[in-house]
Design a protein around this motif. Structure first.
Motif, PDB file in Angstrom:
ATOM      1  N   ARG A  95       0.859  -1.178   0.000  1.00  0.00           N
ATOM      2  CA  ARG A  95       0.000   0.000   0.000  1.00  0.00           C
ATOM      3  C   ARG A  95       0.901   1.235   0.000  1.00  0.00           C
ATOM      4  NH1 ARG A  95      -5.306   0.472   1.296  1.00  0.00           N
ATOM      5  NH2 ARG A  95      -6.088   2.475   2.023  1.00  0.00           N
ATOM      6  N   LEU A  96       0.647   2.160  -0.894  1.00  0.00           N
ATOM      7  CA  LEU A  96       1.520   3.312  -1.053  1.00  0.00           C
ATOM      8  C   LEU A  96       1.008   4.581  -0.403  1.00  0.00           C
ATOM      9  CD1 LEU A  96       2.500   2.821  -4.815  1.00  0.00           C
ATOM     10  CD2 LEU A  96       3.667   1.963  -2.766  1.00  0.00           C
ATOM     11  N   LEU A  97      -0.298   4.632  -0.119  1.00  0.00           N
ATOM     12  CA  LEU A  97      -0.889   5.851   0.413  1.00  0.00           C
ATOM     13  C   LEU A  97      -1.760   5.565   1.617  1.00  0.00           C
ATOM     14  CD1 LEU A  97      -2.067   7.536  -2.917  1.00  0.00           C
ATOM     15  CD2 LEU A  97      -0.123   8.251  -1.527  1.00  0.00           C
ATOM     16  N   HIS A  98      -1.670   6.457   2.605  1.00  0.00           N
ATOM     17  CA  HIS A  98      -2.670   6.504   3.674  1.00  0.00           C
ATOM     18  C   HIS A  98      -3.796   7.406   3.183  1.00  0.00           C
ATOM     19  CE1 HIS A  98      -0.095   4.483   6.529  1.00  0.00           C
ATOM     20  NE2 HIS A  98       0.842   5.407   6.404  1.00  0.00           N
ATOM     21  N   ARG A  99      -5.019   6.931   3.201  1.00  0.00           N
ATOM     22  CA  ARG A  99      -6.135   7.712   2.687  1.00  0.00           C
ATOM     23  C   ARG A  99      -6.975   8.219   3.854  1.00  0.00           C
ATOM     24  NH1 ARG A  99      -4.813   3.614  -0.641  1.00  0.00           N
ATOM     25  NH2 ARG A  99      -4.982   3.882  -2.913  1.00  0.00           N
ATOM     26  N   SER A 100      -7.209   9.538   3.875  1.00  0.00           N
ATOM     27  CA  SER A 100      -8.081  10.132   4.883  1.00  0.00           C
ATOM     28  C   SER A 100      -9.082  11.025   4.162  1.00  0.00           C
ATOM     29  CB  SER A 100      -7.266  10.947   5.901  1.00  0.00           C
ATOM     30  OG  SER A 100      -6.734  12.101   5.282  1.00  0.00           O
ATOM     31  N   THR A 101     -10.020  11.570   4.917  1.00  0.00           N
ATOM     32  CA  THR A 101     -11.057  12.407   4.296  1.00  0.00           C
ATOM     33  C   THR A 101     -10.486  13.741   3.829  1.00  0.00           C
ATOM     34  OG1 THR A 101     -11.643  13.255   6.485  1.00  0.00           O
ATOM     35  CG2 THR A 101     -12.909  11.375   5.643  1.00  0.00           C
ATOM     36  N   ARG A 102      -9.348  14.149   4.398  1.00  0.00           N
ATOM     37  CA  ARG A 102      -8.802  15.461   4.070  1.00  0.00           C
ATOM     38  C   ARG A 102      -7.654  15.406   3.065  1.00  0.00           C
ATOM     39  NH1 ARG A 102      -8.692  19.299   9.478  1.00  0.00           N
ATOM     40  NH2 ARG A 102     -10.939  19.189   9.927  1.00  0.00           N
ATOM     41  N   ARG A 103      -6.726  14.472   3.280  1.00  0.00           N
ATOM     42  CA  ARG A 103      -5.534  14.483   2.450  1.00  0.00           C
ATOM     43  C   ARG A 103      -4.906  13.104   2.407  1.00  0.00           C
ATOM     44  NH1 ARG A 103      -2.199  18.278   0.236  1.00  0.00           N
ATOM     45  NH2 ARG A 103       0.007  17.753   0.012  1.00  0.00           N
ATOM     46  N   LEU A 104      -4.249  12.820   1.306  1.00  0.00           N
ATOM     47  CA  LEU A 104      -3.500  11.586   1.175  1.00  0.00           C
ATOM     48  C   LEU A 104      -2.073  11.801   1.688  1.00  0.00           C
ATOM     49  CD1 LEU A 104      -4.565  10.604  -2.459  1.00  0.00           C
ATOM     50  CD2 LEU A 104      -5.559   9.805  -0.319  1.00  0.00           C
ATOM     51  N   SER A 105      -1.508  10.769   2.288  1.00  0.00           N
ATOM     52  CA  SER A 105      -0.118  10.822   2.726  1.00  0.00           C
ATOM     53  C   SER A 105       0.557   9.507   2.369  1.00  0.00           C
ATOM     54  CB  SER A 105      -0.030  11.081   4.236  1.00  0.00           C
ATOM     55  OG  SER A 105      -0.677  10.051   4.964  1.00  0.00           O
ATOM     56  N   LEU A 106       1.882   9.567   2.225  1.00  0.00           N
ATOM     57  CA  LEU A 106       2.634   8.401   1.790  1.00  0.00           C
ATOM     58  C   LEU A 106       2.917   7.439   2.939  1.00  0.00           C
ATOM     59  CD1 LEU A 106       5.280  10.168  -0.496  1.00  0.00           C
ATOM     60  CD2 LEU A 106       3.295   8.860  -1.234  1.00  0.00           C
ATOM     61  N   THR A 107       2.832   6.166   2.647  1.00  0.00           N
ATOM     62  CA  THR A 107       3.334   5.146   3.571  1.00  0.00           C
ATOM     63  C   THR A 107       4.846   5.074   3.398  1.00  0.00           C
ATOM     64  OG1 THR A 107       3.141   3.396   1.923  1.00  0.00           O
ATOM     65  CG2 THR A 107       1.195   3.836   3.274  1.00  0.00           C
ATOM     66  N   ASP A 108       5.516   4.255   4.221  1.00  0.00           N
ATOM     67  CA  ASP A 108       6.957   4.079   4.060  1.00  0.00           C
ATOM     68  C   ASP A 108       7.275   3.520   2.677  1.00  0.00           C
ATOM     69  OD1 ASP A 108       7.563   3.022   7.520  1.00  0.00           O
ATOM     70  OD2 ASP A 108       7.355   5.004   6.598  1.00  0.00           O
ATOM     71  N   ALA A 109       6.456   2.551   2.231  1.00  0.00           N
ATOM     72  CA  ALA A 109       6.644   2.002   0.892  1.00  0.00           C
ATOM     73  C   ALA A 109       6.385   3.065  -0.169  1.00  0.00           C
ATOM     74  CB  ALA A 109       5.719   0.807   0.675  1.00  0.00           C
ATOM     75  N   GLY A 110       5.453   3.983   0.118  1.00  0.00           N
ATOM     76  CA  GLY A 110       5.167   5.066  -0.814  1.00  0.00           C
ATOM     77  C   GLY A 110       6.332   6.021  -0.960  1.00  0.00           C
ATOM     78  N   ASP A 111       7.010   6.326   0.164  1.00  0.00           N
ATOM     79  CA  ASP A 111       8.194   7.190   0.097  1.00  0.00           C
ATOM     80  C   ASP A 111       9.257   6.580  -0.802  1.00  0.00           C
ATOM     81  OD1 ASP A 111       7.602   9.466   1.672  1.00  0.00           O
ATOM     82  OD2 ASP A 111       7.840   8.286   3.494  1.00  0.00           O
ATOM     83  N   LEU A 112       9.500   5.282  -0.616  1.00  0.00           N
ATOM     84  CA  LEU A 112      10.505   4.601  -1.421  1.00  0.00           C
ATOM     85  C   LEU A 112      10.101   4.556  -2.890  1.00  0.00           C
ATOM     86  CD1 LEU A 112      13.132   2.956  -1.533  1.00  0.00           C
ATOM     87  CD2 LEU A 112      11.779   0.909  -1.008  1.00  0.00           C
ATOM     88  N   THR A 113       8.831   4.272  -3.141  1.00  0.00           N
ATOM     89  CA  THR A 113       8.343   4.203  -4.521  1.00  0.00           C
ATOM     90  C   THR A 113       8.374   5.559  -5.192  1.00  0.00           C
ATOM     91  OG1 THR A 113       6.933   2.316  -3.955  1.00  0.00           O
ATOM     92  CG2 THR A 113       6.380   3.533  -5.960  1.00  0.00           C
ATOM     93  N   LEU A 114       8.086   6.631  -4.427  1.00  0.00           N
ATOM     94  CA  LEU A 114       8.119   7.978  -4.987  1.00  0.00           C
ATOM     95  C   LEU A 114       9.521   8.311  -5.496  1.00  0.00           C
ATOM     96  CD1 LEU A 114       6.731  10.690  -5.569  1.00  0.00           C
ATOM     97  CD2 LEU A 114       7.310  11.380  -3.233  1.00  0.00           C
ATOM     98  N   ALA A 115      10.530   8.000  -4.686  1.00  0.00           N
ATOM     99  CA  ALA A 115      11.910   8.272  -5.107  1.00  0.00           C
ATOM    100  C   ALA A 115      12.259   7.483  -6.370  1.00  0.00           C
ATOM    101  CB  ALA A 115      12.873   7.923  -3.972  1.00  0.00           C
ATOM    102  N   ARG A 116      11.810   6.217  -6.418  1.00  0.00           N
ATOM    103  CA  ARG A 116      12.101   5.391  -7.592  1.00  0.00           C
ATOM    104  C   ARG A 116      11.368   5.901  -8.827  1.00  0.00           C
ATOM    105  NH1 ARG A 116      11.679  -0.551  -4.620  1.00  0.00           N
ATOM    106  NH2 ARG A 116      13.808  -0.545  -3.755  1.00  0.00           N
TER     107      ARG A 116
END
Length: 306
Positions: A47-68
């Motif tokens: 899972r790459l994103l934490h989903r909330s009603t206001r804003r999306l944020s990156l999971t640890d795996a999301g941070d790594l995937t974003l850089a890649r």
């Protein structure tokens, strides 16, 4: 599905904080954005994103995937420029950042001349007075005026930048004219947030260094604001000569302290890699080095007498 497009979608979501904003930026339906994100998470196996009603944020795996993903997009851009018979000719988009004053005095003219010489290139010129993360913001070239580059930066000096201490005749009529650098301590000095806010440095006619603590009731992160305030009589400003010289010539400002030379700075081009420099970036650096050395209007301003 196209992994390059999926990477573009994921980077856009991460940078804008929502799938709706990413869809608008990419001119893509929200359903398609959602599909690409799902495929990206399937490829990443996490899972790459934490989903909330206001804003999306990156999971640890999301941070790594974003850089890649950012590295993937940089490689894709480089491969596109490198292909074909004209691989060594400048082409493609350059993202450049610099201060508003430098853009107004020099870059708007220099970039226009560059684009005429290299019609297969394009430039996205962004105004920013603070140092930016070139990789995160995908900036190809940052132009900075400084005398203290961080040791880890890759930079090429393009020109020198002289400064001048100046004030409006109305301010001097009311408060008097400083005759020595030390007199500035008793004046209202307009200070630039990111350089020499409380200490102005000079060299006197004997070559001795002089440092003067200054203060005032106005500071700003854009020197054009301070320049305008100085013209209105707000106080004494330390300005790049290229900004102040035209106003001095018009009599709107007076140059002060002729026996003291303000600390000189360099105009630097900062970039991320010498090994993977695109032909367009190399051409821009070479062009700017020559332009600053030869452009008649720039030389007239920067060699104006204090």
């Amino acid at each position: 599905m196209d992994r390059i497009t999926a990477a573009q979608v994921f980077v856009s979501i991460a940078e804008r904080g929502s799938m709706i904003a990413a869809a608008e930026a990419l001119d893509m339906s929200r359903a398609m954005v959602t599909r690409y994100l799902a495929e990206m998470e399937e490829w990443a196996g996490a899972r790459l994103l934490h989903r909330s009603t206001r804003r999306l944020s990156l999971t640890d795996a999301g941070d790594l995937t974003l850089a890649r993903c950012r590295r993937m997009l940089e490689l894709a851009d480089a491969m596109e420029v490198a292909g074909g018979a004209d691989a060594d000719s400048p082409q493609g988009l350059l993202r450049i950042t610099c201060s508003q004053s430098l853009a107004q005095a020099a870059l708007s003219v220099a970039v226009t001349a560059f684009l005429k010489r290299y019609p297969r290139t394009a430039v996205d010129l962004q105004m920013n007075n603070r140092a930016v993360n070139l990789v995160e913001q995908r900036i190809d070239l940052a132009l900075r005026i400084t005398n203290a580059l961080e040791p880890n930066l890759i930079a090429r000096q393009l020109a020198q930048c002289d400064s001048v201490v100046c004030a409006a005749p109305s301010y001097l009529a009311e408060r008097g004219t400083p005759l020595r650098a030390g007199d500035l301590a008793a004046h209202n000095c307009l200070t630039y947030t990111y350089f020499g806010k409380s200490l102005w440095q000079f060299t006197d006619r004997d070559g001795e260094a002089v440092s003067v603590p200054v203060s005032g009731n106005l500071s700003a992160n854009e020197d054009l604001i301070l320049l305008k305030a100085a013209v209105e009589g707000a106080g004494i400003a330390l300005q790049p000569l290229y900004s102040a010289a035209p106003l001095i010539a018009e009599g709107k400002l007076a140059a002060l302290l002729p026996d003291y030379a303000p600390q000189q700075m360099g105009i630097y081009g900062i970039y991320t890699s010498r090994q993977h420099m695109s032909p367009a970036l190399r051409a821009m650096l070479d062009f700017l080095l020559d332009w600053f050395a030869r452009d008649p209007a720039w030389l007239e301003i920067t060699h104006a007498a204090n």
